[in-house]
Design an enzyme around this catalytic site. Structure first.
Site, PDB file in Angstrom:
ATOM      1  CG  ASP A 135     -21.086  57.400  30.314  1.00  0.00           C
ATOM      2  OD1 ASP A 135     -21.589  56.240  29.581  1.00  0.00           O
ATOM      3  OD2 ASP A 135     -20.420  58.110  29.435  1.00  0.00           O
ATOM      4  CB  SER A 136     -26.015  53.743  30.560  1.00  0.00           C
ATOM      5  OG  SER A 136     -25.433  52.769  31.312  1.00  0.00           O
ATOM      6  CG  ASP A 189     -18.530  54.081  31.075  1.00  0.00           C
ATOM      7  OD1 ASP A 189     -17.651  53.677  30.402  1.00  0.00           O
ATOM      8  OD2 ASP A 189     -19.717  54.041  30.770  1.00  0.00           O
ATOM      9  CE  LYS A 226     -17.720  51.252  28.910  1.00  0.00           C
ATOM     10  NZ  LYS A 226     -18.191  52.379  28.113  1.00  0.00           N
ATOM     11  CD  GLU A 281     -18.398  56.516  25.239  1.00  0.00           C
ATOM     12  OE1 GLU A 281     -18.541  57.619  24.325  1.00  0.00           O
ATOM     13  OE2 GLU A 281     -19.531  56.237  25.932  1.00  0.00           O
ATOM     14  CD  GLU A 307     -23.159  51.471  22.628  1.00  0.00           C
ATOM     15  OE1 GLU A 307     -22.030  51.439  23.338  1.00  0.00           O
ATOM     16  OE2 GLU A 307     -24.080  52.101  22.627  1.00  0.00           O
TER      17      GLU A 307
HETATM   18  O1  KIV Z   1     -22.619  53.480  29.735  1.00  0.00           O
HETATM   19  C1  KIV Z   1     -22.949  52.289  29.375  1.00  0.00           C
HETATM   20  O2  KIV Z   1     -23.611  51.552  30.143  1.00  0.00           O
HETATM   21  C2  KIV Z   1     -21.985  51.525  28.307  1.00  0.00           C
HETATM   22  C3  KIV Z   1     -22.455  50.261  27.766  1.00  0.00           C
HETATM   23  C4  KIV Z   1     -23.663  50.543  26.948  1.00  0.00           C
HETATM   24  C5  KIV Z   1     -21.281  49.708  27.116  1.00  0.00           C
HETATM   25  O3  KIV Z   1     -21.104  52.131  28.181  1.00  0.00           O
END
Ligand code: KIV
Length: 275
Positions: free
Chosen positions: A44-45, A83, A113, A115, A182
């Site tokens: 989600d970056s 994510d 994924k 968090e 992280e």
């Molecule tokens: O969103 C993302 O790119 C991430 C990585 C920084 C692990 O969660």
């Protein structure tokens, strides 16, 4: 050979380091896949490095599905992990399963994924029960940026360090096949990696992790808004792109582009007889 959540766990057993990089589109995914990366994270970056937001909080399920499906089309061998965006799973266990399912059905992800640690173990269990592999993410979790009060290293004090170790054990117990660590001190990340049987994937967590992940725009020096200490820039692609863009602009302005080799021909006769 296609990487899966199972081959991921085998790599840890065999002592092989895992590689993961982010991607958000077909072309980049294909380049990464052809380079032999084990896994592609549709992070989600995306919100920051592709969509230009200040943080990841505005990213939607539709954004993630759209980009995940594009990446999946380019990833022949790499494991595609997508994510779960902010508020797609925090609201309830039910929402977590429904939205994880959408990322798999519509976004073609092989795993999701999310968090969070202990407080999201019920969510992880329910998603895993629906046969969707889950990668957990603990330490600095950017979706909690407002609660953390900024991007800070996590687990430096005794209680926080113990808490992170407990979180890692809890997500393993809940059925996660891997966990991202992280911004965690190196020695703590090593201790966590030695204490659980699932692979740890570090970002700003030192060399003791079972694998590493970076955002590709960071490692190629393409994203200039912010450079975390843990980023190594492997190439100055941002400058290479800007030089190429400038050269194109100059050549179009001067008339040097397009030249003969980039143009199509037609018989002069045809042109002369046009009215
Ligand atoms: O969103 C993302 O790119 C991430 C990585 C920084 C692990 O969660």
């Amino acid at each position: 050979m296609k990487n899966t959540s199972v081959t991921f766990k085998d790599s840890k057993k065999n002592g092989e380091k895992l590689t993961m990089l982010t991607a958000y589109d077909y072309t980049t995914a294909k380049l990464l896949d052809e380079s032999g990366v084990d896994s592609i994270l549709v992070g989600d970056s995306l919100g920051m490095v592709v969509l230009g937001y200040d943080d990841t909080l505005s990213v939607t399920m539709e954004d993630m599905i759209h980009h995940s499906a594009a990446v999946a089309r380019g990833a022949k061998n790499a494991l595609v992990i997508t994510d779960m965006p902010f508020m797609s799973y925090q609201t309830s266990v039910y929402d977590a399963v429904v939205n994880a399912g959408r990322l798999v059905k519509d976004g073609k992800a092989q795993a999701v994924k999310l968090e969070g640690g202990i407080e999201f173990c019920e969510h992880i269990k329910a998603i895993v029960k629906a046969s969707i592999p889950v990668c957990a993410h603990i330490g600095l979790t950017p979706q909690s940026i407002n609660a953390f009060g900024g991007f800070k290293v996590q687990g430096k004090g005794k209680e926080e360090a113990q808490r992170l170790l407990d979180e890692a054990r809890a997500v393993e117990e809940a059925g996660a096949f891997a966990v991202v660590l992280e911004c965690v001190p190196e020695k703590l990340a090593k201790k966590i990696s030695e204490s659980i049987s699932i692979p740890t994937i570090g970002i700003g967590a030192g060399a003791g992790c079972d694998g590493q992940v970076l955002v590709y725009q960071d490692m190629l020096a393409m994203y200039s808004d912010f450079k975390p200490k843990f980023v190594k820039q492997y190439a100055q692609i941002g400058s290479v792109m800007k030089d190429a863009f400038r050269q194109y602009i100059d050549e179009v302005k001067s008339g040097a582009f397009p030249s003969e080799e980039h143009t199509f021909k037609i018989d002069d006769d045809i042109i002369e007889n046009l009215y």
